[in-house]
Design an enzyme around this catalytic site. Sequence first.
Site, PDB file in Angstrom:
ATOM      1  N   GLU A  24       0.838  -1.214   0.000  1.00 14.27           N
ATOM      2  CA  GLU A  24       0.000   0.000   0.000  1.00 14.27           C
ATOM      3  C   GLU A  24       0.870   1.262   0.000  1.00 14.27           C
ATOM      4  OE1 GLU A  24      -1.594   1.687   3.471  1.00 14.27           O
ATOM      5  OE2 GLU A  24      -1.023   0.030   4.766  1.00 14.27           O
ATOM      6  N   ASP A 141     -11.474  -0.876   5.813  1.00 10.71           N
ATOM      7  CA  ASP A 141     -10.601  -2.036   5.587  1.00 10.71           C
ATOM      8  C   ASP A 141     -11.310  -3.342   5.966  1.00 10.71           C
ATOM      9  OD1 ASP A 141      -8.641  -0.202   4.942  1.00 10.71           O
ATOM     10  OD2 ASP A 141      -7.418  -0.554   6.738  1.00 10.71           O
ATOM     11  N   LYS A 158      -3.581  -2.040  15.254  1.00  7.97           N
ATOM     12  CA  LYS A 158      -2.854  -1.165  16.164  1.00  7.97           C
ATOM     13  C   LYS A 158      -3.591  -1.014  17.474  1.00  7.97           C
ATOM     14  CE  LYS A 158      -1.711   1.344  12.704  1.00  7.97           C
ATOM     15  NZ  LYS A 158      -2.863   1.510  12.075  1.00  7.97           N
TER      16      LYS A 158
HETATM   17  N1  PSU Z   1      -1.574   1.107   9.909  1.00  3.83           N
HETATM   18  C1  PSU Z   1      -0.309   1.597   9.974  1.00  3.83           C
HETATM   19  N2  PSU Z   1       0.015   2.640   9.202  1.00  3.83           N
HETATM   20  C2  PSU Z   1      -0.876   3.170   8.340  1.00  3.83           C
HETATM   21  C3  PSU Z   1      -2.191   2.617   8.262  1.00  3.83           C
HETATM   22  C4  PSU Z   1      -2.505   1.599   9.059  1.00  3.83           C
HETATM   23  O1  PSU Z   1       0.503   1.105  10.729  1.00  3.83           O
HETATM   24  O2  PSU Z   1      -0.512   4.103   7.644  1.00  3.83           O
HETATM   25  C5  PSU Z   1      -3.148   3.142   7.235  1.00  3.83           C
HETATM   26  C6  PSU Z   1      -3.517   1.995   6.278  1.00  3.83           C
HETATM   27  O3  PSU Z   1      -3.452   2.498   4.960  1.00  3.83           O
HETATM   28  C7  PSU Z   1      -4.939   1.657   6.655  1.00  3.83           C
HETATM   29  C8  PSU Z   1      -5.441   3.009   7.066  1.00  3.83           C
HETATM   30  O4  PSU Z   1      -5.657   1.090   5.593  1.00  3.83           O
HETATM   31  O5  PSU Z   1      -4.370   3.575   7.809  1.00  3.83           O
HETATM   32  C9  PSU Z   1      -6.692   2.925   7.887  1.00  3.83           C
HETATM   33  O6  PSU Z   1      -7.254   4.206   7.971  1.00  3.83           O
HETATM   34  P1  PSU Z   1      -8.757   4.395   8.530  1.00  3.83           P
HETATM   35  O7  PSU Z   1      -8.666   4.002   9.971  1.00  3.83           O
HETATM   36  O8  PSU Z   1      -9.044   5.848   8.330  1.00  3.83           O
HETATM   37  O9  PSU Z   1      -9.629   3.486   7.723  1.00  3.83           O
END
Ligand code: PSU
Length: 302
Positions: A24, A141, A158
């Site tokens: 990604e 996701d 996380k």
């Molecule tokens: N986890 C990480 N670093 C990141 C992300 C997740 O350690 O940069 C990013 C990924 O691209 C994931 C996104 O798909 O954050 C999720 O964002 P949201 O919670 O806004 O869906």
Amino acid sequence: MVGPVLTDEVASARRAGTPVVALESTIITHGMPWPENLETARAVAQIVRDNGAVPATVAVIAGELRIGLHAAEIESLARSRDVDKLSRADLAVCLARGGTGATTVAATMIAAAQAGIAVFATGGIGGVHRGAEHSFDVSADLQELARSPVTVVCAGAKAILDLPKTLEVLETLGVPVVAYGQDVMPAFWAATSALPAPLRMDSPAEIARAHRVRGALGLAGGQLVANPIPPRDEIPADELDPLIAAAIAEAEAQGITGKAVTPFLLDRVYHATKGRSLAANIALVQNNARLAAAVAMELAEG
Ligand code: PSU
Ligand code: MN
């Protein structure tokens, strides 16, 4: 211009049936600071190569859904400060406008599936945020894992997220959640957690077999493999928990919402740990690239 545009290298790997691992780009633009973001993107691609597969970093560049980026394009994304973060909801709009944006796990899975790429390595996936019962903040996701037939190798969700709720939603959506080589879920910066893993697998071959059987059954969606961070690189949960709680309180106080939440929290934890969270993040992404390449090799051997 709607279909994905593959580099020559990725296109010929797909034709030849050589293993490919999708990567990604949001981790580059929103997940890590300069210059570690560029160094990590390069190192991860090299690890995929060293383990016998072709890396394919995904992004939208000038209105094209690109699968495989050239070195200069990765560097340009790594240097840019105002690139869009694209998920399922905004991918088509960015393409229609001729824009440039980084793909999250969800958008990268969509692109990978269109190109027939079965394996994707990242750091952490998005999930159910703490307080989601009020904010309804659940990453796209999770739904994507239920739709696109891609095995995603991460290091768990996380600890800024609500891990038990994230597992519940994945179960509801019918997504297999597999801890690699242990009985408990890894939690990104920490190799273990108190949460039992829904499933456990111990080899790339086992992961590849399950991926194939899922497809043969006609089940939509992929698999989530949670690969524990190497213990020498981990930050124990009891050390991180108070820092995360402070970061979340700060986000609330500043009215941070929507797609800004994850990058904000990552940045706060980075500063609160004086950069150790970043070192751990880099180590775990590299570890995931290794496992993803091994799974892609197994799938290519058929
Ligand atoms: N986890 C990480 N670093 C990141 C992300 C997740 O350690 O940069 C990013 C990924 O691209 C994931 C996104 O798909 O954050 C999720 O964002 P949201 O919670 O806004 O869906
Ligand atoms: Mn969100």
